[in-house]
Design a protein around this motif. Sequence first.
Motif, short mmCIF file in Angstrom:
data_model
loop_
_atom_site.label_atom_id
_atom_site.label_comp_id
_atom_site.label_asym_id
_atom_site.label_seq_id
_atom_site.Cartn_x
_atom_site.Cartn_y
_atom_site.Cartn_z
N GLU A 159 -9.44 0.22 -8.99
CA GLU A 159 -8.48 0.79 -8.04
C GLU A 159 -7.46 -0.25 -7.59
O GLU A 159 -6.46 0.10 -6.98
N VAL A 160 -7.73 -1.51 -7.89
CA VAL A 160 -6.77 -2.57 -7.53
C VAL A 160 -5.92 -2.85 -8.75
O VAL A 160 -6.43 -2.86 -9.87
N ARG A 175 -3.31 -1.43 -4.25
CA ARG A 175 -4.55 -0.69 -4.39
C ARG A 175 -4.22 0.78 -4.63
O ARG A 175 -3.34 1.34 -3.99
N ARG A 233 0.83 -1.20 0.00
CA ARG A 233 0.00 0.00 0.00
C ARG A 233 0.86 1.25 0.00
O ARG A 233 0.64 2.20 -0.77
#
Lengths: 603, 357
Positions: free
Chosen positions: A79-80, B344, A3
Amino acid sequence: MYRWCGILALLWLIAAAPRALAADIEGCLNCHQFEGLSRPGTTGKAVHSFSIDPDYYSRDLGPHARLKCSDCHPRGEVEVFPHKPITPVDCMRSCHLTSPNRAEATFSHKSVGTLLAGSVHKGATLRRSTQLLGAANAAGQSQCLACHAEPLFRLDDHTTEDASLQRCAACHDQDALGTTRAELHHVQARTVRPRTSLEVVQLCGTCHGNAAVNSAFNLPDSTASYLASFHGKAAMLGSQNTADCLHCHAGLGQNVHGMQKALDGASPTSLIRTPDTCRTAGCHETAGAHLSAAAVHLDVASTRGIEFIIACLFVAMVAFTFGPSLLLTALKLLHYILGRRAPHEAKHAQLARVLNAHPRAREKLVRFTPHQRAQHWLLAVTFTLLCLTGFPMKFADQHWAAWLIARIGGLSVARTIHHFAGVLLICGFFYHILYVILLARRAGRDLGVGFFKALSSQSMSVGLADLKHMNKLLEYYLFLRKDKPVNGKFSPEQKFEYLGVFWGVFVLGSTGLLLWATEWTSRQFPGRTLTLAALLHTFEAFLALLHIGIVHLATVIFSPHALPVSRGMFTGETSETQLAHDHGKMLHEVAAQVGIATEAPHA
Amino acid sequence: MRRFLQRVRRFKRSIGPLNFFALTRTVVARGYAAILMLILCYAGFRASKYLYSLVATPAQTPAQFVHPRDSQGQFANVAPLAGSSHDRTTEYHLPAGRTISDVYNSCTIAGCHNVLPHSSKMKLPAFANMHGAFLDCLTCHAQVAKPMNAIWVSRQTGQVVEVPAVLTLDKLLHDRKDTIREHPELVHRELLSLGQQILKIRDTDRGLQAILFQIETAQPGSPVWRGGVTRLSEEFSRHATFDYGAKLIPTSRAADYLQQYRATEKLARSYLFTSSGNEPRRNQNDPIHRGLLAQATGCAACHADAPGQLNFEAAGYLPGRAKALGDLQLARVLEKVRLGGTFRLPTLVEETHANTK
């Protein structure tokens, strides 16, 4: 961990992204702008391209350029990374637009969807059509894609646009300029039609020109019949003013998505509303109500009416006039190739030489006076102009037609030339009639006979004897007789051709004028008059072209007897070979007039 | 025999005394008549056919007005009609013509590998295929020394070419800022020439066309000219999206690239013509792939590792861009994805960006 990597990567990408991509606030173009970003589909048959033209967004080339990617593509899927399998876009989703005052507005195509549901193009109809077309849309894809590709603004010129924007830049900052550009495009694009007439026809033709779709819905091939009509031909030749499918079937100021069947009274093509549809502002405003009866969809073969009968009659006429001419010309050429000569031809050649050496006889052998040659040149020039500007309209679907019209300067220029050449031809025709009348009157006075007797004694007059003469000629060329009938100043074919010009100019002229004055014709006559006039005009023109372009060229202008080209219309003289071959009787007549003794000509 | 001679004599009599010019004239005239007759018959036949079809066959939509479709039912990539104001789009976002062809690619041209060789069976196939637009297969799939120097080969001719105009123009705009400012007339021609070279490859790029038009029609150094050059500098990166018209290849493999291409193509043909499953075929496969890596070097090798596998600066990139390409944060993320991970795209970034506007 991933992330944070992602956050860092995106922060870097957005910071490094060129200013022009600022509209793409989600950063999708950082990857998707690159060409070649594509892979084969799972079946290996299709190619999935993920490359997006960055110009579309940065230069606002279409209305969707103001949307975020996630306005259409569900955010949860994109979005992934790697992206999840993407759901087909639902055009009825609501999206968010930034208005000129920078307030966010919600927009949706739902109203269009509602309109479409009540129209002739219902969801079920579109689904069935796309199935019949070979599943043009993937499963679950929006039905809008049946007609709409990526919407692009039709913009005239980037340079002009930039110049306009630079004026705005004097006061406004860059961010305001971005919105101004979008607004400029938005308004500018709505001042021109999104599709040309031909593109509209091609779009509608996707279904309405497809045999499977037409068969399933029991529809005629309306694309073909439209393209065979006057409007269709104009559209094919690049006219932007001609009526296309939407002009009539949607109607002026109506939303195309609400289109109804012709049987529905609300439809602009319903029996009751068609006259007004034709007389819409910008179309045939001053036309009579009858105009709507003219064939907007023309299919001669399928119409078992007067149009079909006229067409059949003309085909028969072509067969009975052009057929024998073609046969005779081909046989003449065959005789020439085989070297077969009529027994008297050598003597005629000798006589022609003798006469050409005689000054007075030579004068008499001139078959066309300068006045006649001038009339012929007027006819030749106007006929050529009419063919060059008219036949591209008849054969508008051929590539050469569009090419020729473009060289001429466009359809409107071609039409103007056609009209004025036609008027000139009619004037020349009336002048020739006057000339013939005066000639006959003078001959009548000289010979002391009546007008009609004098008229029939003219060298170009056609009589029953010419038919018999023609029959004998045919027998000779078919090897059924040895003696070749001898012609006078003009052969029977030339006389019939001359007669054909009278018929042709009358038909072409009268129908041409009716077509030119469409509005007037529609007020005075039934609407079908225009269809019939168009049919007669094109058929007669085709017949004339066959006679002049094939028979006249091969037997007179470029005849092997007059190689390389006949001098008849330049000097009025005829070559010795041609005189000996075609005008033996005339040679004997001239010889008698100047007092040279000859054997009697053959019958 | 006597009869034959009689015939010859009769023929001789019929043509008269043998005169070469008269004979030639006769032959030419009769040949001309024969051609005329053929034209006549053909025209008559076509006219009859047309008239018959007009009354006997229902009207049909001309072929050019029917959207052709491929085997998947999709609209084929059709050329715009005459009078059309814009390119026809075949799919959303993808104007027609944004495809890159590589004529001299021995892996794909023989038909062994797909034009898009990286399929969905592997990770990140689209990114790998994207690199195919400007890298030869050997650049990633050949065993070469690290760091590797690479040079450009034309995708259309297979010949070694100069650094692509896109990169040269980028360099010009960056390195010669002073000249552009002080002596614009010195760079005007070069700037236009490079622009035209780019347009030859990207002929549908209307934006670039407009900028070049502005520069070309303005007096060098005038405000309009400077405005055009500024726009070119600002927007340049959008017009340099990998379609260079050339591809990078390891320098060691470039010298005999065309010979290698032809040799590989020959081997591939021989391989394809041999029936499958037998020993000779397997033997032919080996020399084709000798020295190649089945698993290509990953993203990090060029874009993240130090020293990187590819010397971007030597390939013609600006030092700043070469440095950025050699240290690409995204490549690190993609490398993780390639090894099985996901990431993400955070909404936080979008919100941050929106707030900074």
